[in-house]
Design a protein around this motif. Structure first.
Motif, mmCIF file in Angstrom:
data_model
loop_
_atom_site.group_PDB
_atom_site.id
_atom_site.type_symbol
_atom_site.label_atom_id
_atom_site.label_comp_id
_atom_site.label_asym_id
_atom_site.label_seq_id
_atom_site.Cartn_x
_atom_site.Cartn_y
_atom_site.Cartn_z
ATOM 1 N N ASP A 195 27.481 30.066 34.675
ATOM 2 C CA ASP A 195 26.664 28.862 34.843
ATOM 3 C C ASP A 195 27.441 27.581 34.575
ATOM 4 O OD1 ASP A 195 27.039 29.187 32.167
ATOM 5 O OD2 ASP A 195 24.920 29.137 31.615
ATOM 6 N N LYS A 196 28.774 27.696 34.426
ATOM 7 C CA LYS A 196 29.573 26.513 34.137
ATOM 8 C C LYS A 196 30.537 26.172 35.266
ATOM 9 C CE LYS A 196 29.307 27.121 29.120
ATOM 10 N NZ LYS A 196 30.060 27.288 27.856
ATOM 11 N N HIS A 197 30.244 26.670 36.453
ATOM 12 C CA HIS A 197 31.106 26.385 37.597
ATOM 13 C C HIS A 197 30.520 25.236 38.412
ATOM 14 C CE1 HIS A 197 32.019 30.919 37.159
ATOM 15 N NE2 HIS A 197 32.938 30.214 36.508
ATOM 16 N N SER A 198 31.388 24.363 38.872
ATOM 17 C CA SER A 198 30.929 23.212 39.666
ATOM 18 C C SER A 198 30.920 23.514 41.152
ATOM 19 C CB SER A 198 31.856 22.015 39.406
ATOM 20 O OG SER A 198 33.201 22.335 39.752
ATOM 21 N N PHE A 199 31.228 24.739 41.524
ATOM 22 C CA PHE A 199 31.362 25.117 42.937
ATOM 23 C C PHE A 199 30.575 26.401 43.201
ATOM 24 C CE2 PHE A 199 34.618 26.981 40.332
ATOM 25 C CZ PHE A 199 34.632 28.319 40.711
ATOM 26 N N SER A 200 30.320 26.666 44.460
ATOM 27 C CA SER A 200 29.646 27.906 44.857
ATOM 28 C C SER A 200 30.685 28.914 45.337
ATOM 29 C CB SER A 200 28.648 27.625 45.987
ATOM 30 O OG SER A 200 29.333 27.271 47.174
ATOM 31 N N SER A 201 30.270 30.153 45.474
ATOM 32 C CA SER A 201 31.187 31.176 45.974
ATOM 33 C C SER A 201 31.591 30.883 47.411
ATOM 34 C CB SER A 201 30.547 32.555 45.869
ATOM 35 O OG SER A 201 29.380 32.617 46.656
ATOM 36 N N THR A 202 30.676 30.311 48.183
ATOM 37 C CA THR A 202 30.986 29.976 49.571
ATOM 38 C C THR A 202 32.109 28.950 49.643
ATOM 39 O OG1 THR A 202 28.672 30.365 50.176
ATOM 40 C CG2 THR A 202 30.017 29.098 51.735
ATOM 41 N N GLU A 203 32.030 27.941 48.795
ATOM 42 C CA GLU A 203 33.059 26.902 48.787
ATOM 43 C C GLU A 203 34.398 27.454 48.310
ATOM 44 O OE1 GLU A 203 30.172 23.061 47.860
ATOM 45 O OE2 GLU A 203 30.838 24.355 46.218
ATOM 46 N N ALA A 204 34.362 28.318 47.299
ATOM 47 C CA ALA A 204 35.601 28.906 46.792
ATOM 48 C C ALA A 204 36.250 29.793 47.846
ATOM 49 C CB ALA A 204 35.317 29.705 45.525
ATOM 50 N N ALA A 205 35.450 30.626 48.515
ATOM 51 C CA ALA A 205 35.985 31.513 49.550
ATOM 52 C C ALA A 205 36.551 30.712 50.720
ATOM 53 C CB ALA A 205 34.890 32.461 50.040
ATOM 54 N N ARG A 206 35.856 29.664 51.091
ATOM 55 C CA ARG A 206 36.299 28.834 52.218
ATOM 56 C C ARG A 206 37.643 28.168 51.933
ATOM 57 N NH1 ARG A 206 32.804 23.940 52.240
ATOM 58 N NH2 ARG A 206 34.341 23.392 50.638
ATOM 59 N N ASP A 207 37.764 27.499 50.779
ATOM 60 C CA ASP A 207 38.980 26.748 50.486
ATOM 61 C C ASP A 207 40.155 27.650 50.117
ATOM 62 O OD1 ASP A 207 37.086 24.748 50.783
ATOM 63 O OD2 ASP A 207 37.974 23.482 49.242
ATOM 64 N N PHE A 208 39.886 28.680 49.316
ATOM 65 C CA PHE A 208 40.949 29.624 48.968
ATOM 66 C C PHE A 208 41.402 30.377 50.220
ATOM 67 C CE2 PHE A 208 42.381 33.823 47.426
ATOM 68 C CZ PHE A 208 43.431 33.414 46.616
ATOM 69 N N GLY A 209 40.428 30.783 51.048
ATOM 70 C CA GLY A 209 40.768 31.490 52.283
ATOM 71 C C GLY A 209 41.598 30.644 53.225
ATOM 72 N N GLY A 210 41.271 29.373 53.315
ATOM 73 C CA GLY A 210 42.046 28.473 54.159
ATOM 74 C C GLY A 210 43.483 28.365 53.704
ATOM 75 N N ALA A 211 43.679 28.331 52.377
ATOM 76 C CA ALA A 211 45.031 28.241 51.833
ATOM 77 C C ALA A 211 45.815 29.534 52.077
ATOM 78 C CB ALA A 211 44.963 27.929 50.344
ATOM 79 N N VAL A 212 45.141 30.685 51.956
ATOM 80 C CA VAL A 212 45.794 31.964 52.234
ATOM 81 C C VAL A 212 46.208 32.026 53.706
ATOM 82 C CG1 VAL A 212 45.460 34.465 52.335
ATOM 83 C CG2 VAL A 212 44.595 33.174 50.379
#
Length: 473
Positions: A195-212
């Motif tokens: 409950d202390k994350h400022s982001f959603s899983s969708t946003e994390a997957a999108r940005d991390f995936g783009g970098a990969v």
């Protein structure tokens, strides 16, 4: 541990990696025990319930796929026990983008390639075969708990997928498996709890995936991917991995599914809880699709299993599942036959001699998808009494799974002269918080305990058989 030549290309170096496995929640210690027994290494139980981690050398990778207690497997690229997330969403996502190019990908990709060589070449994976994480009561965030009731079994609390591609090591050519000109396809799956994350899983997957994608120059594909990169975030714990299973291993035995089919991995955990011994007679009086006795007949095959149900469709599914599995064994060159039989019966009037059964293990109706809570108040006491009749006094055991905890607690409180509750394992079944109860049969003679005097009318010592069982799972 086998020689490296049996599982790795000639001349390849044996490397040590960390393997992650998702397991039925509540049975993490059972999975760790199995890893120790079969692979000979110690497993670490994750803070995130339902996961264990253990180190292996690549020459024993094939043994990992033989574990019965794990749902999905992945090789760990890197992990952080105390990842310091930035306060703002933009800073955190920017940091995740930078992380992709800093990770030690090489060993994990080598293991992924080796893992592919173990498997028969299959058509592309279906989109719903992603690594799955089960939500947990009592440890997830409010956001996760609100979503939990709407999620089917196996779907994570906050799980998202971004297209990502995969390629073998960029720096090390491996043309035996992959063409140099072929661009690998990948996706990123992110599961998040906290409950202390400022982001959603969708946003994390999108940005991390783009970098990969930018780092490897892979092609993104949600369904026809060659490789699945996993980003698991649980509070401040972060684990990056590469999936080694295309489809969850819990589906291994069942071909004919019912409305409440148990995962084979959960069945294995329940079976280990009761410690079957050679020549034991083991009964599943509410077998449904036969998942429990079938898993037992495969893994603990020195005992004999009797699967029964009062529902014709359930009995037919069990028969079909047993036959289908036996046919698969024959096709692979094994002998036909399993120590299992199937019967249609009335749960409260079992056609078994008194004291003839060593273990009863079953999935009792929750009163949701099968049966009803109201019927359970009559069914549970009746079936517990009939189970006590057929189980051996003093040594018999029962392992019972139910989500109707209040009803079960009341029923077992009236059975003090027949059953003793020894242990409870809390598990997650399709998003429902359920209990697996290990009971031990007392030495009390059936028909002479206070419970029998209270429940059985005078002059009719067999009236415990008169009630019909409700619809079972």
């Amino acid at each position: 541990m086998s020689e490296s030549g049996e599982c790795e290309p000639a001349g390849a170096t044996c490397i040590t990696v960390t393997i992650g496995a998702t397991v039925p929640t509540g049975f993490e210690h059972t999975a760790a025990e199995e890893v120790k027994e079969k692979i000979g290494v110690d497993a670490k139980i994750s803070k995130d319930r339902g996961r264990i981690y253990f180190s292996i050398t690549t020459d024993s990778l094939f043994q990992v796929h033989r574990l019965r207690s794990v749902d999905n497997l992945f090789v760990v690229v890197d992990d952080y026990d105390h990842y310091e997330f930035k306060e703002s969403k933009e800073e955190t996502l920017a940091e995740l983008k930078l992380l992709a190019s800093k990770l030690p990908w090489n060993d994990a990709l080598e293991v992924w390639k080796l893992n592919r060589s173990f498997k028969k070449k299959k058509s592309h994976r279906r989109g719903d075969n992603k690594l799955k994480v089960k939500p947990e009561d009592g440890q997830d965030t409010a956001e996760v708990q609100n979503e939990q009731g709407e999620l089917p079994e196996g779907v994570s609390e906050d799980q998202s997928i971004a297209d990502v591609t995969d390629q073998t090591e960029v720096s090390t050519p491996d043309q035996e498996e992959l063409s140099e000109t072929k661009v690998m396809k990948f996706r990123v799956t992110c599961s998040r709890a906290g409950d202390k994350h400022s982001f959603s899983s969708t946003e994390a997957a999108r940005d991390f995936g783009g970098a990969v994608q930018e780092f490897f120059q892979w092609k993104a594909d949600m369904t026809k991917f060659d490789i699945e990169v996993l980003l698991n975030i649980h509070n401040e714990e972060v684990v990056i991995g590469i999936a080694l299973t295309e489809e969850s291993l819990h589906r291994r035995n069942i071909s004919h599914f019912g409305p409440t089919t148990l995962r084979s991995t959960l069945c294995y955990g329940m079976l280990r809880l009761c410690k079957p011994q050679p020549s034991d007679i083991i009964l599943d009086p509410m077998c449904g699709t036969g998942a429990i006795p079938l898993e037992g007949a495969i893994e603990f095959n020195n005992a004999f299993y009797i699967a029964g149900d009062n529902n014709d469709m359930a009995v037919n599914r069990t028969v079909n599942n047993v036959f289908h599995f036996q046919k698969q064994r024959v096709d692979k060159g094994s002998a036909f036959g399993l120590p299992i039989d199937t019967v249609r019966w009335d749960l409260c009037n079992l056609p078994m001699k008194t004291g003839s059964v060593d273990i009863i293990i079953t999935d009792m109706p929750f009163g949701k998808r099968m049966g009803s809570r109201k019927k359970n108040w009559d069914l549970y006491p009746s079936c517990l009494r009939e189970m006590a009749r057929v189980v051996r006094p003093g040594s018999g055991k029962a392992v019972l799974l139910t989500q109707d905890k209040k009803c079960f607690a009341k029923a077992i409180s009236r059975m003090g002269g027949l059953w003793r509750k020894m242990h409870t394992v809390w598990v997650n079944v399709g998003g429902l918080h359920a209990g697996v109860y290990l009971l031990k049969r007392t030495g009390g003679v059936f028909g002479q305990t206070p419970e029998d005097i209270y429940n059985v009318p005078q002059g009719d010592g067999s009236s415990h058989r008169d009630k019909d069982s409700s619809e079972t799972s």
